[in-house]
Design an enzyme around this catalytic site. Structure first.
Site, mmCIF file in Angstrom:
data_model
loop_
_atom_site.group_PDB
_atom_site.id
_atom_site.type_symbol
_atom_site.label_atom_id
_atom_site.label_comp_id
_atom_site.label_asym_id
_atom_site.label_seq_id
_atom_site.Cartn_x
_atom_site.Cartn_y
_atom_site.Cartn_z
ATOM 1 N N PHE A 1 0.861 -1.177 0.000
ATOM 2 C CA PHE A 1 0.000 0.000 0.000
ATOM 3 C C PHE A 1 0.899 1.229 0.000
ATOM 4 C CE2 PHE A 1 -3.621 2.590 0.987
ATOM 5 C CZ PHE A 1 -4.708 1.820 0.607
ATOM 6 N N ARG B 1 -0.239 12.828 -5.739
ATOM 7 C CA ARG B 1 -1.550 13.391 -5.427
ATOM 8 C C ARG B 1 -1.514 14.875 -5.101
ATOM 9 N NH1 ARG B 1 -5.211 9.605 -1.452
ATOM 10 N NH2 ARG B 1 -5.540 7.928 -2.945
ATOM 11 N N HIS C 1 -8.455 13.908 -2.176
ATOM 12 C CA HIS C 1 -8.144 13.069 -3.325
ATOM 13 C C HIS C 1 -8.295 13.960 -4.556
ATOM 14 C CE1 HIS C 1 -8.609 9.951 -6.347
ATOM 15 N NE2 HIS C 1 -8.268 9.048 -5.472
ATOM 16 N N GLU D 1 -7.402 6.770 -9.424
ATOM 17 C CA GLU D 1 -6.204 7.327 -10.048
ATOM 18 C C GLU D 1 -5.723 6.454 -11.202
ATOM 19 O OE1 GLU D 1 -3.736 9.706 -6.869
ATOM 20 O OE2 GLU D 1 -4.683 7.976 -5.946
ATOM 21 N N GLN E 1 -7.438 15.392 4.454
ATOM 22 C CA GLN E 1 -6.872 14.695 3.308
ATOM 23 C C GLN E 1 -7.811 14.834 2.116
ATOM 24 O OE1 GLN E 1 -6.123 10.385 3.926
ATOM 25 N NE2 GLN E 1 -3.993 11.009 3.829
ATOM 26 N N LEU F 1 -15.480 9.134 -5.991
ATOM 27 C CA LEU F 1 -14.104 9.107 -6.473
ATOM 28 C C LEU F 1 -13.971 8.465 -7.844
ATOM 29 C CD1 LEU F 1 -11.825 8.200 -3.425
ATOM 30 C CD2 LEU F 1 -12.365 10.445 -4.410
#
Lengths: 586, 76
Positions: A119, A286, A242, A255, A240, A252
């Site tokens: 990850f 990001r 995205h 990516e 945070q 979302l």
């Protein structure tokens, strides 16, 4: 006082992962526990967590908690408290194995051990190379975790109050917390939940932003309650984001779309990432992509009639490639953006995802009484996304959110058990005015014959936060944002809705939720305006660098007069050497 | 009336995607459901969001009894 009172050993507000984990600890100690939740527990937002939960089990390759700790400290951009981070990383294996014993259906290796996958940000040997540390149940880890913990709670006789909303904390003269005032939605009945211990586990408040991946229930109720009760909110400038959520919806877009050759365009049809990152372009990290998008919008090159979003183009890939390599993307875009990406670009915008700050606590979930020293608010605990321990600091490492709620849900539950056993906590006499604040709020809402529309004020708050305190922050814009939020705050004191019925009155609930969101939004804007540096998720155009000399400290925002205070970061771990701040490069 | 308000609240979900889909359904389709369909809709709201979303996005097959409802949700 004319309203009913119910008595419990402990009241837990919120039934997502952290609330359920804490409640389990309490119920298994044979305490009388009430868990309040606006929605059925398994419909909490924890269900949205897909990636997994991190633990250095080393089932696939060598790993240990020191490395996990290093990744977490570095990820936090050195704002995380290193004692709390050590505690969490050391407890991770136990937390995951415990869940496995509860029946959590983790993916497994052929040898029967829990499967682990790599990850982003997880490394072995202090940043040397990627390591497999994330434990998952397919792409439904949060879902599986909620079900496992809920079943276990049912077995332990936890008492659930479903479709109940907590309104305010009850504090006495000494400042101790004696429970909450809560409302049963079905009847509109208000009730005092008198408890020796009160534990807030209400999750994040991502709905302060116009672009948010958070479900509608994520309205920061615990944070609003804490703020109104005079308790600080810590590090609220850190959220945070995205880069690519569907504009106007928040859903979302992976990516992977850019990985497969999709790219971003401004309103002039320019592939602007070529200017910001000439080599990697749309595949930049990001934060670089988010910052570029925000700059294009800020400088008037956003697309759409309000020039408020960016276009993600992938039609040049062709329908076949899109269907094969990016399964589900067309369906998502058609459903939530109303465009077929095989023909037209998807409108996207940097989208809020996770709240790093929250109600300040120590490692045992005890809520801090203030920014100075370790004094606690007697009787009050917090865990999960609504709390700030702080293990995420300025930026959260992926998969540490589920770990946070397991470790600190349990730790806070254990602390409550300990405090009750030692008789440090008892049922103190309720003050006569215990429910007055809540009743006055409700009475004003119920008697108002005119005022501000809840949806309009909410939309204005979300627009203001998105425009003035989004993923990339500009000085003039932040100052203007503070002024605008003060306006929003005033309007939020005059909320009005027409339907005054008591039974499942969604309009009333939404007004109460908005009051909570406004506290969170205000704390975020004011804290962000004051922090003159860029660190982790707080990214300012006028102060592009981290400033350790002046800003290695946590922000404490108090509702009264928007007062800000600071508390130094704890750089000293429990047993190991400190990780000294370094530039955060990956 | 009370029942309708309860259903409206129970369309608040753990997943944003289902919030959005169910809000549109409530606004545009719910009134046209007959009594049996309403009972079934209430039952559907008892399902978990990740599963519901997989049904609506066509990634998994829903139980037969939900077919007509899921098809209507898919248009939202």
């Amino acid at each position: 006082m004319g309203i009913s009172t119910r008595q419990f050993d402990a009241v837990v507000v919120g039934a997502g992962g952290s609330g359920l984990r804490a409640a389990l600890q309490l119920a298994e100690a044979n305490l009388r526990v009430a868990v309040l939740s606006k929605v059925f527990p398994t419909r909490s937002h924890t269900v949205a967590a897909q990636g997994g939960v991190s633990a250095s089990l080393g089932n696939e390759e060598p790993d240990n908690w020191h490395w996990h700790m290093y990744d977490t400290v570095k990820g936090s951009d050195y704002l995380g408290d290193q004692d709390a981070i050590e505690f969490m990383c050391r407890k991770a294996n136990e937390a995951v194995i415990e869940l496995e014993h509860y029946g959590m259906p983790f993916d497994r290796l052929d040898n029967g051990k829990i499967y682990q996958r790599p990850f982003g940000g997880h490394t072995s040997n202090y940043g040397e190379r990627a390591v497999k540390r994330a434990c998952a149940a397919a792409d439904r880890t949060g879902h599986a975790m909620l079900h496992t913990l809920y079943q276990r709670n049912v077995r332990a006789n936890t008492q659930f109050f479903v479709e109940w909303m907590a309104l305010d904390l009850i504090r006495n003269q000494a400042g101790d917390v004696l429970g909450v005032v809560a409302m049963e939605m079905e009847t509109g009945e208000v009730c005092v939940m008198h408890a020796k211990a009160t534990l807030l586990a209400t999750g994040g408040a991502g709905r302060i932003y116009a672009a948010s991946t958070n479900a509608f229930i994520n309205t920061g109720d615990g944070l609003g309650m804490a703020a109104r009760a005079g308790i600080a909110l810590e590090d609220m400038e850190f959220w945070q984001f995205h880069p690519t959520g569907v504009a106007g919806a928040g859903v979302l877009i992976t990516e992977g779309v850019r990985g497969e050759g999709g790219f971003l365009l401004n309103k002039n049809g320019e592939r602007f990432m070529e200017r910001y990152a000439p080599t990697v372009k749309d595949l930049a990290s990001r934060d670089v992509v988010s910052r570029a998008m925000a700059t294009e919008i800020k400088e008037g090159r956003g697309a759409g009639k309000d020039a408020d979003h960016i276009l993600l183009k992938l039609d040049h890939l062709g329908a076949d490639v899109i269907d094969k390599r990016l399964p589900g993307i067309r369906e998502i875009a058609i459903k939530f953006a109303n465009v077929d990406p095989a023909k037209d670009p998807i409108p996207v915008v940097p989208t809020c995802h996770y709240q790093m700050g929250g109600i300040p606590t120590n490692m045992n979930g005890q809520v801090l009484a203030g920014h100075n020293g370790g004094a606690i608010v007697k009787g009050l605990y917090a865990a999960g996304e609504c709390a700030c321990v702080s293990v995420h600091g300025a930026n959260r490492l992926g998969t540490n959110s589920l770990l946070d709620l397991l470790v600190f849900g349990k730790a806070s539950g254990e602390q409550v058990v300990k405090d009750l056993a030692s008789e440090a906590l008892s049922h103190q006499d309720l003050p006569k005015d215990a429910a007055d604040r809540s009743l006055a709020r409700l009475a004003r809402l119920d008697s108002a014959q005119s005022g501000e529309d809840v949806a309009e004020v909410g939309a204005e708050m979300r627009r203001t936060m998105q425009l003035h305190c989004g993923v990339f922050r500009f000085p003039d814009s932040l100052a203007e944002g503070v002024r605008k939020m003060q306006e929003v705050g005033k309007r939020a004191q005059q909320l009005y809705f027409k339907d005054k019925s008591k039974v499942f009155n969604t309009a009333r609930v939404e007004a109460l939720e908005l009051e909570n969101l406004v506290e969170v939004a205000m704390s975020t804007m004011v804290s962000a305006n004051a922090r003159q540096e860029s660190r982790g998720a707080h990214d300012r155009s006028d102060f592009p660098d981290r400033n350790d000399a002046q800003w290695m400290k946590h922000t404490f925002w108090y509702k009264e007069n928007n007062r800000l205070e600071y508390r130094p970061v704890n750089l000293k771990p429990l047993t190991v050497e400190s990780f000294e701040p370094k530039a955060r490069v990956y | 009336m009370g029942d309708m308000d309860r259903i409206r609240w129970q369309c608040r979900r753990g997943l944003l995607e289902m919030d959005l889909i169910l809000q549109r359904f409530l606004a545009e389709d719910f009134d046209s459901l007959n009594t049996d369909e309403r009972v079934l809709f209430k039952e559907l709201l008892g399902e978990v969001d990740t599963v519901l979303l997989a049904w609506v996005m066509g990634q998994e097959a829903a139980p037969k009894r939900y077919d007509a409802l899921i098809q209507r949700l898919q248009r939202r």
